[in-house]
Design a protein around this motif. Structure first.
Motif, PDB file in Angstrom:
ATOM      1  N   SER A   1      11.891   5.889  28.846  1.00  9.13           N
ATOM      2  CA  SER A   1      12.141   4.560  28.300  1.00  9.13           C
ATOM      3  C   SER A   1      10.901   4.090  27.546  1.00  9.13           C
ATOM      4  N   GLN A  17       4.975   3.832  35.211  1.00  9.20           N
ATOM      5  CA  GLN A  17       5.481   2.715  34.421  1.00  9.20           C
ATOM      6  C   GLN A  17       4.334   1.786  34.065  1.00  9.20           C
ATOM      7  N   ASN A  65       6.265  -0.177  28.106  1.00 12.99           N
ATOM      8  CA  ASN A  65       6.570  -1.382  27.340  1.00 12.99           C
ATOM      9  C   ASN A  65       5.263  -1.891  26.744  1.00 12.99           C
ATOM     10  N   THR A  81       6.812   7.540  32.544  1.00 17.37           N
ATOM     11  CA  THR A  81       8.237   7.648  32.237  1.00 17.37           C
ATOM     12  C   THR A  81       8.751   6.391  31.539  1.00 17.37           C
ATOM     13  N   LYS A  82       8.013   5.280  31.673  1.00 16.74           N
ATOM     14  CA  LYS A  82       8.435   4.018  31.043  1.00 16.74           C
ATOM     15  C   LYS A  82       7.216   3.293  30.503  1.00 16.74           C
TER      16      LYS A  82
END
Length: 260
Positions: A109, A67, A91, A88-89
């Motif tokens: 995500s 992440q 932002n 996996t994520k």
């Protein structure tokens, strides 16, 4: 930096790290200074970065990351993230110009806010590059690779080409398209393509949307658990009322041409 080179090796087992803006710290240690030594933290899985001034230092991030949350300085060039294949994520905040997202095949995500694809002012180029990325993600899903279930785009240009790619990303459970210049036909195509698995849809702040697409939304996605049309200036209260009634009644006749 000498102090960091001494400390970082002792943090081999560190799994989560959140760096904060050091501008108010009495003993300032810049984010960039820490980044240059992060490659040694091979067990690190979760990382939150403040504004990064030197995007090239992101190449030092360990491949173990699952992440990542980051903002890249406005003046930086493209940032390559393709080596972080375990992510996996992701932002990514405004000002970032990202490359290699199509290599992140484990993503579940993905959140992009104000990401630049070429020049910030080149809307047509931005839309083209976003559509290309979405086509790659849609193709990944169709090949049976790990599924992306949550996609959030904010302050992007989701035109017809991008919408067509989004409509092929079957299996999405949560989709947020906030302030993305989405038009009625694009929103309808996305809704029809993503039925029936989509459960959360946020179309806030898309001024181009009108009441005309709401019957299609109610028909295609009657099972939505959460939806938002906040600050969509073209949608009326009566249109929203009719939408709620149609969605609740699972209207079988819904279509773009339905005027009630």
């Amino acid at each position: 930096m000498g102090r960091l080179s001494t400390v970082l090796p002792s943090l081999q087992q560190l799994r989560q790290l959140q760096l904060k803006d050091s501008s108010s710290c009495e003993h300032e240690i810049t984010c960039d200074a820490v980044l240059s030594g992060l490659g040694a933290l091979t067990n690190l899985t979760h990382l939150v970065l403040p504004e990064v001034a030197d995007g090239e230092l992101l190449q030092h991030l360990p491949a173990s990351l699952l992440q990542l949350e980051l903002i890249v300085d406005e003046d930086e060039g493209p940032v390559q993230l393709g080596h972080l294949t375990a992510l996996t994520k992701l932002n990514a905040g405004q000002y970032a110009t990202l490359l290699g997202l199509g290599e992140l095949r484990q993503l579940r995500s993905l959140s992009l806010k104000g990401v630049y694809w070429r020049e910030p002012e080149a809307d047509a180029a931005d839309s083209h590059e976003l559509a290309s990325l979405l086509r790659v993600l849609a193709a990944m899903r169709q090949r049976g690779l790990p599924h992306l279930t949550h996609l959030s785009l904010e302050k992007q240009h989701v035109g017809r080409a991008a919408a067509a790619s989004l409509s092929q990303m079957r299996g999405l459970r949560r989709l947020q398209l906030m302030d993305c210049q989405v038009e009625d036909c694009s929103a309808a195509e996305i809704a029809l393509g993503l039925k029936p698995l989509l459960k959360q849809l946020d179309l806030s702040c898309n001024a181009q949307l009108t009441d005309a697409f709401l019957p299609t939304l109610a028909y295609a996605l009657p099972g939505l658990k959460e939806s938002s049309l906040r600050d969509c200036a073209g949608i009326s209260r009566e249109g929203l009322r009719q939408y709620v009634l149609r969605a609740a009644g699972d209207d079988e006749d819904g279509s773009c041409s339905d005027s009630e």
